[in-house]
Design a protein around this motif. Structure first.
Motif, PDB file in Angstrom:
ATOM      1  N   THR A  13     -55.783  38.956 -59.602  1.00  0.00           N
ATOM      2  CA  THR A  13     -54.716  38.576 -58.691  1.00  0.00           C
ATOM      3  C   THR A  13     -53.398  38.469 -59.454  1.00  0.00           C
ATOM      4  N   ASN A  15     -49.260  37.361 -59.163  1.00  0.00           N
ATOM      5  CA  ASN A  15     -48.491  36.385 -58.396  1.00  0.00           C
ATOM      6  C   ASN A  15     -47.127  36.875 -57.927  1.00  0.00           C
ATOM      7  N   GLY A  16     -46.722  38.092 -58.284  1.00  0.00           N
ATOM      8  CA  GLY A  16     -45.471  38.642 -57.798  1.00  0.00           C
ATOM      9  C   GLY A  16     -44.237  38.225 -58.559  1.00  0.00           C
ATOM     10  N   SER A  17     -44.401  37.470 -59.662  1.00  0.00           N
ATOM     11  CA  SER A  17     -43.200  37.066 -60.388  1.00  0.00           C
ATOM     12  C   SER A  17     -43.296  37.212 -61.901  1.00  0.00           C
ATOM     13  N   ASN A  19     -46.701  37.964 -63.609  1.00  0.00           N
ATOM     14  CA  ASN A  19     -47.978  38.508 -64.072  1.00  0.00           C
ATOM     15  C   ASN A  19     -47.922  40.011 -64.266  1.00  0.00           C
ATOM     16  N   ARG A  41     -52.294  44.193 -50.842  1.00  0.00           N
ATOM     17  CA  ARG A  41     -50.983  43.602 -51.065  1.00  0.00           C
ATOM     18  C   ARG A  41     -50.837  42.383 -50.165  1.00  0.00           C
ATOM     19  N   ASP A  42     -50.386  41.262 -50.739  1.00  0.00           N
ATOM     20  CA  ASP A  42     -50.267  40.017 -49.985  1.00  0.00           C
ATOM     21  C   ASP A  42     -48.923  39.831 -49.309  1.00  0.00           C
ATOM     22  N   THR A  43     -47.854  40.386 -49.864  1.00  0.00           N
ATOM     23  CA  THR A  43     -46.526  40.221 -49.262  1.00  0.00           C
ATOM     24  C   THR A  43     -45.889  41.582 -49.041  1.00  0.00           C
ATOM     25  N   SER A  48     -43.339  47.305 -54.707  1.00  0.00           N
ATOM     26  CA  SER A  48     -44.339  46.465 -55.342  1.00  0.00           C
ATOM     27  C   SER A  48     -45.304  47.356 -56.127  1.00  0.00           C
ATOM     28  N   TYR A 134     -46.059  43.007 -58.583  1.00  0.00           N
ATOM     29  CA  TYR A 134     -47.042  43.163 -57.512  1.00  0.00           C
ATOM     30  C   TYR A 134     -47.546  41.791 -57.097  1.00  0.00           C
ATOM     31  N   THR A 135     -47.642  41.562 -55.797  1.00  0.00           N
ATOM     32  CA  THR A 135     -48.246  40.342 -55.271  1.00  0.00           C
ATOM     33  C   THR A 135     -49.488  40.757 -54.506  1.00  0.00           C
ATOM     34  N   GLU A 137     -54.071  41.542 -54.980  1.00  0.00           N
ATOM     35  CA  GLU A 137     -55.282  41.629 -55.797  1.00  0.00           C
ATOM     36  C   GLU A 137     -55.657  43.087 -56.024  1.00  0.00           C
TER      37      GLU A 137
END
Length: 167
Positions: A13, A15-17, A19, A41-43, A48, A134-135, A137
């Motif tokens: 996973t 975290n989008g900031s 990682n 993609r979560d967001t 991304s 990327y945000t 998994e």
């Protein structure tokens, strides 16, 4: 990045900031190459990057493009997959082979010229310049040093969908 067991399947996973993971190859890898990925993609942020190269002139990338997610690839030129990526986990294939490159996934198929760059490594979870994180998994990433046919892609994509619970 963190790893977690979700519905009996491990994934990484992001975290989008902050990682990302970087891997440098022992030598430049030339085309053709076939990449497979299972990701969610979560967001809906644009640009991304699931993975990219490690340097601006030596890269193959695969990303989600725009708030309505489309697959996007780059190796000197842009290639944007037609259609919308479904929500949830998706299995997709990217053949990087200069002017005859393809993106294939659930309800998506696009071909065109992504360019002819070599790849000297990968940055997983961000753009090579540690931006456009990327945000979401990633459950699987595989690379073959050849251009897989449509039939070979169908076989691998079917296996990935079964093994990793993807659409």
């Amino acid at each position: 990045p963190t790893s977690a067991l979700t519905t009996g399947i491990y994934g990484v996973t992001f975290n989008g900031s902050t990682n990302l993971m970087t891997l440098t190859f022992g030598a430049d890898q030339s085309q053709p190459m076939t990449w497979y990925i299972v990701a969610k993609r979560d967001t809906p942020a644009g640009g991304s990057y699931m993975f990219d190269g490690v340097a601006s002139g030596k890269r193959h990338s695969f990303a989600f493009d725009g708030p309505t997610p489309h697959y996007y690839s780059y190796s000197g030129n842009d290639l944007i997959g037609a259609g919308t990526v479904p929500s949830g986990f998706n299995a997709a294939a990217l053949v990087v082979n200069g002017a005859s490159s393809t993106i294939r996934g659930t309800s998506i198929s696009e071909s065109g010229n992504v360019g002819a760059m070599v790849s000297s490594g990968i940055t997983l979870g961000a753009r090579y310049s540690s931006t456009q994180f990327y945000t979401g998994e990633i459950r699987a990433l595989m690379c073959y040093a050849s251009a897989h046919t449509t039939g070979q892609q169908d076989t691998v994509l079917a296996w990935l969908r079964t093994q990793f619970g993807a659409d």
